[in-house]
Each structure stands twice: as C-alpha cells, then as structure tokens.
Design a protein around this motif. Structure first.
Motif, mmCIF file in Angstrom:
data_model
loop_
_atom_site.group_PDB
_atom_site.id
_atom_site.type_symbol
_atom_site.label_atom_id
_atom_site.label_comp_id
_atom_site.label_asym_id
_atom_site.label_seq_id
_atom_site.Cartn_x
_atom_site.Cartn_y
_atom_site.Cartn_z
ATOM 1 N N ILE A 7 58.344 29.584 21.019
ATOM 2 C CA ILE A 7 57.460 30.075 22.068
ATOM 3 C C ILE A 7 58.048 29.695 23.416
ATOM 4 N N ILE A 52 57.232 34.038 20.271
ATOM 5 C CA ILE A 52 55.990 34.272 21.002
ATOM 6 C C ILE A 52 56.317 34.189 22.491
ATOM 7 N N CYS A 77 54.522 39.016 18.131
ATOM 8 C CA CYS A 77 53.747 38.248 19.118
ATOM 9 C C CYS A 77 54.427 38.239 20.489
ATOM 10 N N TYR A 119 48.788 34.236 17.458
ATOM 11 C CA TYR A 119 49.754 33.146 17.558
ATOM 12 C C TYR A 119 49.475 32.069 16.503
ATOM 13 N N LEU A 148 48.574 25.688 20.824
ATOM 14 C CA LEU A 148 49.323 26.098 19.637
ATOM 15 C C LEU A 148 50.035 24.909 19.007
#
Length: 327
Positions: A7, A52, A77, A119, A148
């Motif tokens: 991410i 992500i 994502c 996510y 997350l």
C-alpha cells in the motif's frame, strides 16, 4: 492467496538523461513508487502481489494502471482520484549513478485514498502486508494505512516496513517519531545505512540493531549499497556482501532488495524464528543480487529483474569484500 500486498504511492519518476545538443535537460518517464516497485519485484520473481493505492484521472495515471496490469500485479484496489493529479518527481543521478531527488512539490493523488472495505478483504487474502512512510503522512491515506495495518496484525499477517526516508522529504521531528514508533508494530524492517544514521544516530550498528530488535522487530535488514547487507533476528545476526556490477541507476535497488526478501519469506511458509541462519544467509544473498541487478538498468518499476537475470548475476559477478567488523 497473495504472497505480498503493498500500500502506498504509485507515481511517475522523470529521470534525468542529461542535456541534449541544445543544452536542454532531457528526462525519461519511468513508473515508480516504492511500494509499487516492491509488488513488481515479487511478481517478476514469480510470486503473487497486489497493490492498494491511488492515481490521478490523467494520462500518467492511466499509463501507470496499464503498466501494473502488464506486470501481473493485482490492481483491484487501485483507485482513480477525481481530486488530485498523479504524483510526479524528478530524479537525478550523480557521477556514481546513485540517485537523488528534486524537492519539487507535486500534486499527490496517492494521498487521496479513503477507507474501503475492499482493502480489508484484500488483506485477508495476503501473507505479508508491506508499506512505506509515504502512506503515513497526508490524509486520508494515513488513516487508511494505519487502520489496515492494525487489522492485518489482528489477522496475524506479517507486517513489513521500509521507511524510504531521504533528505529531500524534509520530515520534521514529529514525523520522525511516527516512523520510529512504527518499528514497534512491524515484523520485518528494512532500512538503509543512511536511514540508520537518521533514526539511531552514531550508535554502533550492532548495538543499534539489537535495540531495534528489542522493540519487537523479528527481522531487521540494514542495506549499505555496495557495502552489502547486515541483518539481525532475535536469535542471530549475519552479513552478506553485495555484487560488483556496472551501476547505471540505483533508484529501484532498495525496493528490488525488499521485494526479493518478502518473496522468499512468503515462500518459506514458516515463522521467521524457525528460519535457520543458513536459510537467512541465502535469502539475503539473493536479495542483494536482485538489488545489484536492478542497479544495472535505468528506472525502477518496469526493470525489476527476473529469476534468470538474478541467477546470472550470482553466477558470473564477483562480490565486494568487506569485513563485517568494519561496519
């Protein structure tokens, strides 16, 4: 299941190629962004990875999405922001072809990443969640990233962190504390020798590494470019030298190392504490080879080396000799 989920930022690096005959600076458009580079390296080695993040609704953003798809990275994502343009930066190379960044303040579509239930579902479907400090500053990405990571920890996922600090970022003491506090929340931590000095200071590297491990980190890798990599776990420490290659651009080398490290850890499918020292020596040696091979090319995201290239480097390239006692 994904081996690695990352991410953070996906962006355009405009890499300087010097000047043309008219004396004008010439730049090459290269896709990049540290967490995206890590996902790319995992995929290039045959692993499965997902990303992500957020890009702008512009030509650069669309180009980045297509590039990620072609690399085989799960982009389910990856969102398109209607508020910000795709992030860009300018990269220059010094005489040793080591990269440094300009302080250009670009729009930041990468920060426009609001929370999304997808996510968490993606995190359920990964072995390792990896992130960098770029997802810790600016909203809404900072809140999304923090939630997350907390969720992934509760699901007993391995958490990996590479701060990717550099002087141009201009982080203040508050941001520095956020990064060092993060050390206590992750399983795998990679920092460069420069980052070690920034975070820890002049403390002997062994003492500093032991201090970091005592905070909860299970595997620490300190990369030193041509100087190789020193690593430490809760059980032992080790060192592996780097490979003697003709360096063209070091922009993606650290991310290549990180991707290779996570690819191998995910493939072991056992606890870090159960890895023998010989296994970790092999893992670090291979990761060094990936980073070295990446440095022989210009760019980052699309030039992460595949297994045949890395195998060639390990079989045909000499090693730098360095006494670990001198680190």
């Amino acid at each position: 299941m994904l081996d690695v989920l990352t991410i953070g930022d996906l962006m355009i690096d405009f890499t300087s190629l010097g000047t043309n005959e008219a004396g004008k600076l010439v730049f090459e458009r290269n896709p990049g962004g540290a967490p995206a580079n890590v996902a790319s390296q995992v995929a290039r080695l045959g692993g499965s990875s997902g990303f992500i993040g957020s890009v702008g609704q512009d030509e650069h953003g669309l180009y980045l999405i297509e590039t990620m798809k072609k690399l085989g990275i799960d982009v389910s994502c990856l969102r398109i922001s209607d508020k910000e343009a795709t992030r860009i930066t300018f990269v220059y190379l010094n005489q040793g072809n080591d990269r440094y960044f300009s302080n250009y303040q670009s729009p930041r579509a990468d920060r426009d990443l609001p929370e999304d239930e997808r996510y968490y579902r993606q995190a359920d479907n990964c072995r390792i969640l990896h992130f960098a400090s770029t997802s810790q500053f600016g909203e809404p990405i900072a809140a999304t990233s923090s939630k997350l990571m907390a969720y992934a920890r509760k699901q007993n996922k391995l958490i990996s962190y590479d701060p990717n600090w550099n002087e141009v970022c201009g982080y203040d003491e508050g941001q520095k504390k956020i990064m060092t506090d993060t050390f206590k929340k992750v399983d795998i931590l990679k920092i460069s020798r420069e980052e070690y000095s920034y975070f820890i200071g002049d403390m002997d590297i062994r003492e500093g590494a032991a201090q970091i491990i005592s905070q909860g980190v299970r595997l620490l890798a300190i990369t030193m470019g041509a100087g190789g990599c020193y690593y430490r776990t809760r059980e032992f420490e080790g060192y592996q030298p780097s490979y003697q290659v003709a360096v063209r651009d070091t922009t993606g080398s650290g991310d290549s190392f990180m991707g290779a490290l996570l690819y191998q850890i995910a493939g072991k499918e056992k606890a870090i504490e159960d890895l023998k020292q010989q296994e970790l020596d092999d893992i670090i040696r291979f990761s060094n080879a990936c980073g070295s091979t990446c440095a022989t090319k210009t760019g980052s995201l699309t030039v992460m080396p595949g297994l045949p290239e890395v195998t060639w480097t390990m079989g045909h390239t000499g090693l730098y000799q360095m006494d670990i006692q001198c680190i």
